[in-house]
Design a protein around this motif. Structure first.
Motif, PDB file in Angstrom:
ATOM      1  N   VAL A 119       0.855  -1.188   0.000  1.00 22.72           N
ATOM      2  CA  VAL A 119       0.000   0.000   0.000  1.00 22.72           C
ATOM      3  C   VAL A 119       0.888   1.235   0.000  1.00 22.72           C
ATOM      4  O   VAL A 119       1.600   1.481   0.973  1.00 22.72           O
ATOM      5  N   GLU A 120       0.879   1.988  -1.099  1.00 18.54           N
ATOM      6  CA  GLU A 120       1.781   3.141  -1.210  1.00 18.54           C
ATOM      7  C   GLU A 120       1.069   4.458  -0.949  1.00 18.54           C
ATOM      8  O   GLU A 120       1.693   5.406  -0.499  1.00 18.54           O
ATOM      9  N   THR A 171      -8.234   3.817   0.376  1.00 16.55           N
ATOM     10  CA  THR A 171      -7.071   3.234   1.052  1.00 16.55           C
ATOM     11  C   THR A 171      -6.713   3.984   2.330  1.00 16.55           C
ATOM     12  O   THR A 171      -5.687   3.689   2.952  1.00 16.55           O
ATOM     13  N   CYS A 172      -7.566   4.953   2.735  1.00 13.62           N
ATOM     14  CA  CYS A 172      -7.207   5.792   3.884  1.00 13.62           C
ATOM     15  C   CYS A 172      -7.236   5.005   5.197  1.00 13.62           C
ATOM     16  O   CYS A 172      -6.697   5.458   6.205  1.00 13.62           O
ATOM     17  N   GLY A 173      -7.818   3.795   5.193  1.00 13.44           N
ATOM     18  CA  GLY A 173      -7.863   3.008   6.415  1.00 13.44           C
ATOM     19  C   GLY A 173      -6.683   2.063   6.577  1.00 13.44           C
ATOM     20  O   GLY A 173      -6.590   1.345   7.572  1.00 13.44           O
ATOM     21  N   TYR A 174      -5.791   2.029   5.577  1.00 12.13           N
ATOM     22  CA  TYR A 174      -4.615   1.149   5.659  1.00 12.13           C
ATOM     23  C   TYR A 174      -3.443   1.894   6.266  1.00 12.13           C
ATOM     24  O   TYR A 174      -3.336   3.115   6.152  1.00 12.13           O
ATOM     25  N   ASP A 233      -7.740  -8.982   3.920  1.00 12.01           N
ATOM     26  CA  ASP A 233      -6.871  -7.850   3.584  1.00 12.01           C
ATOM     27  C   ASP A 233      -7.568  -6.828   2.688  1.00 12.01           C
ATOM     28  O   ASP A 233      -7.129  -5.680   2.608  1.00 12.01           O
ATOM     29  N   GLY A 234      -8.627  -7.252   1.985  1.00 14.88           N
ATOM     30  CA  GLY A 234      -9.317  -6.323   1.084  1.00 14.88           C
ATOM     31  C   GLY A 234     -10.419  -5.528   1.751  1.00 14.88           C
ATOM     32  O   GLY A 234     -10.933  -4.558   1.186  1.00 14.88           O
ATOM     33  N   PHE A 271     -13.300  -1.093   1.528  1.00 14.55           N
ATOM     34  CA  PHE A 271     -14.712  -0.719   1.710  1.00 14.55           C
ATOM     35  C   PHE A 271     -14.915  -0.007   3.042  1.00 14.55           C
ATOM     36  O   PHE A 271     -15.718   0.925   3.131  1.00 14.55           O
ATOM     37  N   LEU A 272     -14.174  -0.436   4.071  1.00 14.49           N
ATOM     38  CA  LEU A 272     -14.260   0.238   5.370  1.00 14.49           C
ATOM     39  C   LEU A 272     -13.695   1.653   5.278  1.00 14.49           C
ATOM     40  O   LEU A 272     -14.210   2.572   5.916  1.00 14.49           O
ATOM     41  N   SER A 273     -12.651   1.843   4.456  1.00 14.70           N
ATOM     42  CA  SER A 273     -12.043   3.168   4.296  1.00 14.70           C
ATOM     43  C   SER A 273     -13.077   4.159   3.801  1.00 14.70           C
ATOM     44  O   SER A 273     -13.224   5.255   4.335  1.00 14.70           O
ATOM     45  N   MET A 274     -13.818   3.771   2.747  1.00 12.24           N
ATOM     46  CA  MET A 274     -14.739   4.742   2.152  1.00 12.24           C
ATOM     47  C   MET A 274     -15.912   5.020   3.091  1.00 12.24           C
ATOM     48  O   MET A 274     -16.396   6.149   3.156  1.00 12.24           O
ATOM     49  N   GLU A 275     -16.319   4.031   3.842  1.00  9.16           N
ATOM     50  CA  GLU A 275     -17.425   4.255   4.791  1.00  9.16           C
ATOM     51  C   GLU A 275     -16.944   5.102   5.971  1.00  9.16           C
ATOM     52  O   GLU A 275     -17.639   6.026   6.408  1.00  9.16           O
ATOM     53  N   ALA A 276     -15.725   4.847   6.459  1.00  5.32           N
ATOM     54  CA  ALA A 276     -15.193   5.619   7.591  1.00  5.32           C
ATOM     55  C   ALA A 276     -14.982   7.070   7.194  1.00  5.32           C
ATOM     56  O   ALA A 276     -15.274   7.992   7.951  1.00  5.32           O
TER      57      ALA A 276
END
Lengths: 238, 80
Positions: free
Chosen positions: A119-120, A127-130, A208-209, A213-218
């Motif tokens: 994740v870069e 990807t904001c939750g990674y 891992d994926g 989906f959690l990123s966009m909801e958070a």
């Protein structure tokens, strides 16, 4: 709870998993048929995987002219989040919403297996939750997944932090700079070749994926919370 | 046709197969698509201009492909 429009083209075949993964993350996900001009006020648009129009001519080449793409383009141009997964990534490139194109895998074989990606970029809605630098095991399933861009564009992507995911360990399809996913300059449009919707629960072998989906909801929930506080402040001043 | 700077694994596979068959005189092989269109047009120039527009909008992706155009025939119900 945000509204997630999953676009279905003739030949899309990952729409059910994508909707299930978005719902699992708490989103209100629904299908939009490619002939519809109305996206029904989504917060996020996802173009799922599959083989739209049988990949005839080039993968994504015909789907990009579907009536729904006018509304998808307007949503993207207005800064709305758009995620293209696999065939969705190919469509976004053909539509000019992302740079580059996708060509036959370097070793010509269709690849359906787990790969590792790094994740870069964690400044996108998906990807904001990674954790930056996280390494994920996610599946790929593609015959035309070799992402190519000219040297100048590749340098722009690298310098601008727009490489979202990069294959690590091995580059399965021979993509430029081992790129597995990129974003638009505004970060709101993201295309990835791996399938996070196929790896979002332990029963699927890993999760891992799930954070895509959690990123966009958070992100949506955080923005919504800010709105509520702003309203509260105004109320207090009155 | 894949752009000259890009890897063309299909062309390379064909090249290796030709060499294996003894056609050592074959240099680089590039493999693309060939589309034939019946077009109604008033002239060859008009057919060419329209076909170029079709290539730019749909038939070729300039990011990954180059293309050439040729008009054949002419006559009948118009140039073909």
């Amino acid at each position: 709870m945000q509204r997630v429009a999953v676009i279905v083209f003739p030949g899309s075949n990952c729409d059910a998993e994508t909707i299930a993964a978005a719902r699992q993350a708490g989103s209100d996900a629904y299908r939009v048929w490619h002939r519809d001009a109305d996206l029904k006020r989504p917060d996020v648009v996802i173009l799922p995987g599959g083989f739209s129009y049988g990949d005839y001519l080039r993968a994504g080449a015909i789907a990009r002219f579907s009536p729904v793409m006018t509304a998808v383009t307007e949503h993207a141009r207005a800064g709305g989040p758009v995620l293209g997964i696999c065939n969705g990534f190919q469509i976004l490139c053909e539509a000019g919403l992302l740079p580059g194109g996708l060509m036959r895998n370097a070793r010509l074989r269709f690849l359906s297996r787990l790969v590792r990606v790094h994740v870069e970029a964690t400044d996108t809605p998906f990807t904001c939750g990674y954790e930056p630098g996280a390494v994920l095991a996610v599946p790929i399933a593609h015959g035309e997944g070799r992402y190519v861009v000219d040297a100048r564009t590749a340098a722009e992507l690298e310098a601008g932090g727009r490489v979202v995911w990069r294959y690590t360990g091995e580059n399965p399809n021979g993509s430029t700079n081992a790129i597995a996913g990129v974003s638009s300059p505004g970060r709101n449009v993201v295309g990835i070749m791996p399938h996070p919707e196929r790896r979002n629960a332990p029963v699927l072998g890993g999760e891992d994926g799930a954070r895509v989906f959690l990123s966009m909801e958070a992100r949506y929930a955080t923005q919504h919370a800010v709105d509520v506080r702003a309203v509260g402040d105004r109320h207090l001043r009155v | 046709m894949p752009r000259a700077t890009l890897l063309d694994p299909q062309g390379e596979a064909v090249e290796r197969a030709l060499h294996a068959l003894g056609f050592g005189e074959v240099g680089r092989v590039r493999m693309g698509k060939h589309l034939m269109l019946d077009v109604q047009a008033g002239s060859r120039e008009e057919a060419l201009a329209r076909a170029r527009e079709m290539c730019d909008r749909l038939l070729a992706n300039p990011v990954i492909e180059d293309y050439d155009l040729a008009v054949e025939g002419g006559g009948g119900r118009g140039a073909t």
